[in-house]
Design a protein around this motif. Sequence first.
Motif, PDB file in Angstrom:
ATOM      1  N   UNK A   1       6.458 -54.282 -30.834  1.00  0.00           N
ATOM      2  CA  UNK A   1       6.037 -54.873 -32.100  1.00  0.00           C
ATOM      3  C   UNK A   1       4.824 -54.209 -32.720  1.00  0.00           C
ATOM      4  N   UNK A   2       4.411 -53.052 -32.190  1.00  0.00           N
ATOM      5  CA  UNK A   2       3.240 -52.359 -32.736  1.00  0.00           C
ATOM      6  C   UNK A   2       3.536 -51.831 -34.131  1.00  0.00           C
ATOM      7  N   UNK A   3       2.560 -51.919 -35.003  1.00  0.00           N
ATOM      8  CA  UNK A   3       2.699 -51.432 -36.379  1.00  0.00           C
ATOM      9  C   UNK A   3       2.057 -50.065 -36.573  1.00  0.00           C
ATOM     10  N   UNK A   4       1.139 -49.694 -35.680  1.00  0.00           N
ATOM     11  CA  UNK A   4       0.458 -48.416 -35.815  1.00  0.00           C
ATOM     12  C   UNK A   4       0.073 -47.875 -34.447  1.00  0.00           C
ATOM     13  N   UNK A   5      -0.241 -46.595 -34.411  1.00  0.00           N
ATOM     14  CA  UNK A   5      -0.681 -45.946 -33.187  1.00  0.00           C
ATOM     15  C   UNK A   5      -1.861 -45.048 -33.532  1.00  0.00           C
ATOM     16  N   UNK A   6      -2.841 -44.986 -32.651  1.00  0.00           N
ATOM     17  CA  UNK A   6      -3.980 -44.105 -32.898  1.00  0.00           C
ATOM     18  C   UNK A   6      -4.317 -43.331 -31.636  1.00  0.00           C
TER      19      UNK A   6
END
Length: 239
Positions: free
Chosen positions: A95-100
């Motif tokens: 369910x992650x919306x972004x990655x950094x």
Amino acid sequence: MRFRVISDVPGIARVAAYYAEVWQTSTDVLSSETLHCIRHAGGATIGAFDGDELAGATTGLFCPDGSVYSMIAAARAGVGHPLKLAQKDWAAGLGAKSMRWTYDPLVSRNARFNLVKLGAVVTEYTVDFYGPMNDGVNEGDQSDRLTVQRDLTGSRESHESVPAGEVTSTAPDGEPLARTDGERIWCRVPRDIVHVRKESRDLARQWREAVRGVFVDAFERGYVATSMSRDGWYELERK
């Protein structure tokens, strides 16, 4: 090429040894114990396999804000992009919306991969992120890092960065370091900083300090980095 989450003891130990080999160090970059703790806390190490050969690996953590932090990634040529896609699929499945993640701003090939191929955006510059490092790749250099963020819900159109405008500063090699057209800023880095380090630690330090000055000033004025040209020019735009 096969990609899978690695959770068994021999597999984790193999990845820890692989990371140490890539970073040319006899000490652990991430120990087996640390990788197991990351797995137990909800993170994952994903391996890329060409038959029985480990061709790449990446380790990430799921964060309280719903994003994924990619701690480390290494892969042989041609494997990096599908490996990051496999990590993206794992993150999206949670369910992650972004990655950094972070990388060395002087490594132009990584900048182009992150900003152009993956469509990430540089949002932060940190001076000496890790403090002194003693691995074979970074020893003797300061560990400045750029933080990039990738939107996992869509795709950002990439573009070629073509430097233009007035030259505002000069690089250690005597050529232009930074340009601006009044709205955008371009900043140049060496084509191969690893080679520069081997030839002259002092010259590598000069490049570090020069690029740091451009980025820190630009970020304080509300810029982000969005692209990297084939010949080593970052493009920075206002948020």
